[in-house]
Design a protein around this motif. Structure first.
Motif, PDB file in Angstrom:
ATOM      1  N   LEU A  58      14.981  62.710  24.234  1.00 20.58           N
ATOM      2  CA  LEU A  58      14.055  61.587  24.440  1.00 20.58           C
ATOM      3  C   LEU A  58      13.344  61.254  23.131  1.00 20.58           C
ATOM      4  CD1 LEU A  58      12.612  62.759  27.883  1.00 20.58           C
ATOM      5  CD2 LEU A  58      14.444  61.101  27.466  1.00 20.58           C
ATOM      6  N   GLY A  59      14.052  60.510  22.290  1.00 16.74           N
ATOM      7  CA  GLY A  59      13.500  60.173  20.978  1.00 16.74           C
ATOM      8  C   GLY A  59      12.265  59.300  21.033  1.00 16.74           C
ATOM      9  N   ALA A  60      12.136  58.476  22.060  1.00 15.66           N
ATOM     10  CA  ALA A  60      10.979  57.585  22.198  1.00 15.66           C
ATOM     11  C   ALA A  60       9.887  58.200  23.061  1.00 15.66           C
ATOM     12  CB  ALA A  60      11.406  56.238  22.772  1.00 15.66           C
ATOM     13  N   GLY A  61      10.129  59.378  23.622  1.00 16.11           N
ATOM     14  CA  GLY A  61       9.079  60.078  24.358  1.00 16.11           C
ATOM     15  C   GLY A  61       8.809  59.521  25.742  1.00 16.11           C
ATOM     16  N   ILE A  62       7.520  59.429  26.069  1.00 17.36           N
ATOM     17  CA  ILE A  62       7.073  59.036  27.404  1.00 17.36           C
ATOM     18  C   ILE A  62       6.199  57.792  27.328  1.00 17.36           C
ATOM     19  CG2 ILE A  62       5.730  59.754  29.436  1.00 17.36           C
ATOM     20  CD1 ILE A  62       6.416  62.642  28.734  1.00 17.36           C
ATOM     21  N   VAL A  63       6.423  56.856  28.238  1.00 22.46           N
ATOM     22  CA  VAL A  63       5.570  55.676  28.370  1.00 22.46           C
ATOM     23  C   VAL A  63       4.851  55.765  29.708  1.00 22.46           C
ATOM     24  CG1 VAL A  63       5.462  53.162  28.507  1.00 22.46           C
ATOM     25  CG2 VAL A  63       7.071  54.262  26.925  1.00 22.46           C
ATOM     26  N   LEU A  64       3.519  55.890  29.667  1.00 19.89           N
ATOM     27  CA  LEU A  64       2.716  55.968  30.880  1.00 19.89           C
ATOM     28  C   LEU A  64       2.243  54.579  31.274  1.00 19.89           C
ATOM     29  CD1 LEU A  64       0.446  59.045  30.014  1.00 19.89           C
ATOM     30  CD2 LEU A  64       2.467  59.044  31.490  1.00 19.89           C
ATOM     31  N   THR A  65       2.332  54.267  32.547  1.00 13.92           N
ATOM     32  CA  THR A  65       1.836  52.980  33.023  1.00 13.92           C
ATOM     33  C   THR A  65       1.352  53.142  34.457  1.00 13.92           C
ATOM     34  OG1 THR A  65       2.367  50.624  33.122  1.00 13.92           O
ATOM     35  CG2 THR A  65       4.053  52.150  33.887  1.00 13.92           C
ATOM     36  N   GLY A  66       0.980  52.032  35.092  1.00 17.38           N
ATOM     37  CA  GLY A  66       0.381  52.107  36.414  1.00 17.38           C
ATOM     38  C   GLY A  66      -1.125  52.279  36.304  1.00 17.38           C
ATOM     39  N   GLY A  67      -1.824  52.131  37.429  1.00 15.84           N
ATOM     40  CA  GLY A  67      -3.281  52.256  37.412  1.00 15.84           C
ATOM     41  C   GLY A  67      -3.752  53.591  36.896  1.00 15.84           C
ATOM     42  N   GLY A  68      -2.996  54.660  37.159  1.00 15.19           N
ATOM     43  CA  GLY A  68      -3.383  55.987  36.705  1.00 15.19           C
ATOM     44  C   GLY A  68      -3.358  56.161  35.207  1.00 15.19           C
ATOM     45  N   ALA A  69      -2.610  55.308  34.506  1.00 12.31           N
ATOM     46  CA  ALA A  69      -2.512  55.421  33.050  1.00 12.31           C
ATOM     47  C   ALA A  69      -3.818  55.057  32.353  1.00 12.31           C
ATOM     48  CB  ALA A  69      -1.379  54.536  32.531  1.00 12.31           C
ATOM     49  N   ARG A  70      -4.751  54.433  33.091  1.00 14.02           N
ATOM     50  CA  ARG A  70      -6.028  54.050  32.497  1.00 14.02           C
ATOM     51  C   ARG A  70      -7.004  55.217  32.403  1.00 14.02           C
ATOM     52  NH1 ARG A  70      -7.108  48.722  36.138  1.00 14.02           N
ATOM     53  NH2 ARG A  70      -6.964  50.345  37.734  1.00 14.02           N
ATOM     54  N   LEU A  71      -6.647  56.366  32.951  1.00 13.94           N
ATOM     55  CA  LEU A  71      -7.507  57.541  32.913  1.00 13.94           C
ATOM     56  C   LEU A  71      -7.696  58.010  31.470  1.00 13.94           C
ATOM     57  CD1 LEU A  71      -8.984  59.630  34.716  1.00 13.94           C
ATOM     58  CD2 LEU A  71      -6.870  60.964  34.709  1.00 13.94           C
ATOM     59  N   ASN A  72      -8.933  58.236  31.075  1.00 13.94           N
ATOM     60  CA  ASN A  72      -9.235  58.654  29.701  1.00 13.94           C
ATOM     61  C   ASN A  72      -8.521  59.950  29.336  1.00 13.94           C
ATOM     62  OD1 ASN A  72     -10.977  56.477  29.215  1.00 13.94           O
ATOM     63  ND2 ASN A  72     -12.738  57.580  30.070  1.00 13.94           N
TER      64      ASN A  72
ATOM     65  N   SER B 227     -12.095  62.044  32.921  1.00 13.04           N
ATOM     66  CA  SER B 227     -11.291  62.395  31.755  1.00 13.04           C
ATOM     67  C   SER B 227     -10.244  63.404  32.186  1.00 13.04           C
ATOM     68  CB  SER B 227     -12.157  62.994  30.648  1.00 13.04           C
ATOM     69  OG  SER B 227     -11.353  63.541  29.612  1.00 13.04           O
ATOM     70  N   ALA B 228      -9.059  63.318  31.581  1.00 10.22           N
ATOM     71  CA  ALA B 228      -7.985  64.243  31.908  1.00 10.22           C
ATOM     72  C   ALA B 228      -8.046  65.523  31.097  1.00 10.22           C
ATOM     73  CB  ALA B 228      -6.631  63.556  31.698  1.00 10.22           C
ATOM     74  N   LEU B 229      -9.004  65.632  30.171  1.00  7.79           N
ATOM     75  CA  LEU B 229      -9.149  66.834  29.349  1.00  7.79           C
ATOM     76  C   LEU B 229     -10.567  67.371  29.461  1.00  7.79           C
ATOM     77  CD1 LEU B 229      -7.167  66.158  26.033  1.00  7.79           C
ATOM     78  CD2 LEU B 229      -6.762  67.982  27.699  1.00  7.79           C
ATOM     79  N   GLY B 230     -10.696  68.531  30.092  1.00  9.05           N
ATOM     80  CA  GLY B 230     -12.006  69.129  30.270  1.00  9.05           C
ATOM     81  C   GLY B 230     -12.652  69.548  28.966  1.00  9.05           C
ATOM     82  N   THR B 231     -11.837  69.898  27.969  1.00  2.28           N
ATOM     83  CA  THR B 231     -12.387  70.359  26.691  1.00  2.28           C
ATOM     84  C   THR B 231     -13.086  69.245  25.917  1.00  2.28           C
ATOM     85  OG1 THR B 231     -10.220  69.974  25.665  1.00  2.28           O
ATOM     86  CG2 THR B 231     -10.689  72.201  26.463  1.00  2.28           C
ATOM     87  N   LEU B 232     -12.768  67.997  26.237  1.00  6.98           N
ATOM     88  CA  LEU B 232     -13.374  66.873  25.517  1.00  6.98           C
ATOM     89  C   LEU B 232     -14.588  66.298  26.243  1.00  6.98           C
ATOM     90  CD1 LEU B 232     -10.194  64.898  24.348  1.00  6.98           C
ATOM     91  CD2 LEU B 232     -11.525  66.614  23.101  1.00  6.98           C
ATOM     92  N   ALA B 233     -14.885  66.812  27.427  1.00  9.76           N
ATOM     93  CA  ALA B 233     -16.021  66.300  28.197  1.00  9.76           C
ATOM     94  C   ALA B 233     -17.316  66.969  27.746  1.00  9.76           C
ATOM     95  CB  ALA B 233     -15.795  66.548  29.688  1.00  9.76           C
ATOM     96  N   ARG B 234     -18.381  66.204  27.702  1.00  9.20           N
ATOM     97  CA  ARG B 234     -19.695  66.729  27.294  1.00  9.20           C
ATOM     98  C   ARG B 234     -20.294  67.590  28.402  1.00  9.20           C
ATOM     99  NH1 ARG B 234     -23.429  61.870  25.602  1.00  9.20           N
ATOM    100  NH2 ARG B 234     -24.900  63.634  25.652  1.00  9.20           N
ATOM    101  N   GLU B 235     -20.747  68.763  28.024  1.00  5.32           N
ATOM    102  CA  GLU B 235     -21.333  69.664  29.008  1.00  5.32           C
ATOM    103  C   GLU B 235     -22.734  69.249  29.418  1.00  5.32           C
ATOM    104  OE1 GLU B 235     -21.137  73.720  27.850  1.00  5.32           O
ATOM    105  OE2 GLU B 235     -18.997  73.678  27.355  1.00  5.32           O
ATOM    106  N   ASP B 236     -23.431  68.523  28.538  1.00  2.00           N
ATOM    107  CA  ASP B 236     -24.811  68.144  28.834  1.00  2.00           C
ATOM    108  C   ASP B 236     -24.921  66.768  29.499  1.00  2.00           C
ATOM    109  OD1 ASP B 236     -23.909  66.818  26.600  1.00  2.00           O
ATOM    110  OD2 ASP B 236     -25.854  66.801  25.594  1.00  2.00           O
ATOM    111  N   ALA B 237     -23.782  66.109  29.721  1.00  2.00           N
ATOM    112  CA  ALA B 237     -23.807  64.772  30.321  1.00  2.00           C
ATOM    113  C   ALA B 237     -23.728  64.874  31.841  1.00  2.00           C
ATOM    114  CB  ALA B 237     -22.649  63.935  29.785  1.00  2.00           C
ATOM    115  N   LEU B 238     -24.619  64.174  32.514  1.00  2.06           N
ATOM    116  CA  LEU B 238     -24.673  64.187  33.971  1.00  2.06           C
ATOM    117  C   LEU B 238     -24.680  62.766  34.520  1.00  2.06           C
ATOM    118  CD1 LEU B 238     -27.487  66.864  34.497  1.00  2.06           C
ATOM    119  CD2 LEU B 238     -25.024  67.247  34.689  1.00  2.06           C
ATOM    120  N   VAL B 239     -24.207  62.615  35.740  1.00  2.63           N
ATOM    121  CA  VAL B 239     -24.294  61.348  36.433  1.00  2.63           C
ATOM    122  C   VAL B 239     -24.914  61.615  37.798  1.00  2.63           C
ATOM    123  CG1 VAL B 239     -21.932  61.575  37.312  1.00  2.63           C
ATOM    124  CG2 VAL B 239     -23.038  59.345  37.330  1.00  2.63           C
TER     125      VAL B 239
END
Length: 451
Positions: free
Chosen positions: A321-335, A263-275
């Motif tokens: 930039l009225g339309a903002g940003i469009v992310l693409t490429g394999g990296g855009a699939r990152l949560n 995930s690209a946002l640490g604040t949204l990741a569960r602290e109790d989840a482990l792999v």
């Protein structure tokens, strides 16, 4: 490739994979994707070919798989080019119109050719010269070709894309050793933009950000005009390397962690989840928290986003930039990447796929951001000046007005030796006319995943 079938084929040569694609353009202008194949590639790093044989082998494997599926034989392709060796610059050229007559196609073409005569560094070559707008006498902001206008002076603003000759030659060698002929090289960001951006977005102002394995490519449009391009020498691979070092695990395990649980946002990741990561034979498994994983990813992604912001500010169009940003490429699939990008830039963000093409056999490919460049190459074929090979006859008459060209053609047999000599000289100048043209352990196997 069979000309009777009117097919277009392209090769996207990336840092993690090679993608071969075949399609055709319909009379309506829509592009139909007929087939697409991808294979891993380890011979390229950040757009530069490090191993010609390995890269050529990957190209050949992808092409053979595609030929077997479709029952065709490919002979010529368009290919992508990117890397930190790419640089761009703006250039303005002008010409005077004799007697203030009507501006002709020849005048506009010669204006563009003047931008190919700029001074370059050693081992550099112009890839594209892209018109931005024109000025006729004192009337500025002419977006389309000013052919047919009357005036005494015509000026043009051009976006010049420059690359290293050695890198270009290495790409050509890879294509040739795979048994193919190179039709032309197209900057990756231009191809991706054609695949994911709408005309309305380009008019309103938009930045296309293609996050690949080795590089992040950027293209900015405003008023329907390409204003800025850049290549950032970081992509998904550096994130994987950070996870590998931070968690002390194997690279393939780090890649699987990133794509499955990252995930690209640490604040949204569960602290109790482990792999649990299987250990090297003889070593105990490791437990890695989702929170730690997300924090590693976020730190690197924030660095890449800061570089994107730097280029947007440098372009002078950040606040347009009225339309903002469009992310693409394999990296855009990152949560949660779009959320992080919006938080850092203050602009609207969406994930882009190949929405400007259609397919009955490859519908999943159209929704895969990692394949947009390959599909976009077919849309860009012949569109950008410098991306296609120019015929010998066009080279010969490049500096002659239309009426002189017609006269020379009629005397072709009598000037054979002279033509041959001039054509040969042009081929080696290095300008536009050179040929360039079900358990956690199971996911950490040898499968190749890209971002």
């Amino acid at each position: 490739m069979s000309q009777e079938l009117n097919l277009i084929s392209a090769i996207d040569i990336g840092s993690t994979k090679v993608v071969a694609v075949v399609g055709r353009k319909h009379p309506s202008g829509l592009l139909e994707v007929l087939g697409i194949e991808k294979v891993p590639c380890t011979g390229v790093k950040r757009g530069a070919v490090l191993n010609i044989e390995e890269t050529a082998r990957s190209i050949q494997q992808a092409v053979l798989a595609l030929e077997d599926r479709l029952g065709i034989k490919l002979s010529e392709v368009y290919a992508s080019i990117t890397g930190q060796h790419i640089r761009t610059m703006g250039n303005r050229s002008y010409r005077f119109i004799k007697g203030g007559s009507v501006i002709s196609t020849f005048d506009v073409e010669q204006l563009l050719q003047d931008s190919y005569r700029i001074v370059l560094e050693p081992d550099e070559k112009i890839l594209h010269v892209i018109p931005q707008d024109y000025i006729v006498d004192h009337e500025s902001g002419i977006k389309k070709s000013p052919e047919g206008y009357s005036g005494q002076k015509i000026e043009g603003n051009f976006h010049v894309v420059i690359g290293r000759s050695t890198t270009i030659k290495n790409l050509e060698k890879c294509i040739e050793r795979a048994g193919l002929r190179l039709n032309g090289l197209i900057l990756s960001s231009l191809a991706s933009s054609d695949s994911v951006l709408s005309d309305e977005e380009k008019e309103a102002g938009v930045v296309m950000v293609d996050i690949g394995g080795g590089t992040t490519d950027l293209a900015l449009f405003h008023d329907g005009i390409l204003r800025y391009t850049a290549v950032i020498p970081f992509g998904g691979n550096v994130i994987t390397s950070d996870i590998k070092e931070g968690c002390a695990i194997l690279y393939k395990q780090a890649e699987a962690l990133k794509t499955r649980f990252g995930s690209a946002l640490g604040t949204l990741a569960r602290e109790d989840a482990l792999v649990t990561i299987p250990g090297i034979p003889g070593w105990e498994p490791k437990e890695i928290s989702f929170k730690s994983l997300a924090c590693i990813i976020q730190a690197r992604m924030e660095e890449i986003i800061e570089l994107i912001i730097h280029h947007m500010e440098r372009s002078g169009f950040y606040d347009k930039l009225g339309a903002g940003i469009v992310l693409t490429g394999g990296g855009a699939r990152l949560n949660h990447l779009s959320e992080l990008t919006k938080l850092k830039t203050g602009l609207d963000v969406r994930i882009g796929n190949s929405s400007r093409a259609f397919s009955t056999e490859e519908k999943d490919a159209l929704n895969d951001p990692s394949l947009v460049t390959a599909i976009g190459l077919m849309m860009s074929a012949g569109k950008y000046p410098g991306s296609t090979i120019v015929t010998r006859e066009q080279v010969l008459f490049e500096d002659m007005p239309p009426e002189e060209t017609t006269g020379k053609k009629k005397k072709s047999s009598g000037n054979k030796s002279k033509k041959s000599k001039k054509s040969k000289k042009t081929e080696f100048t290095g300008d536009l006319f050179e040929k360039i043209q079900r358990n956690f352990a199971s996911i950490f196997d040898e499968r190749d995943t890209e971002m």
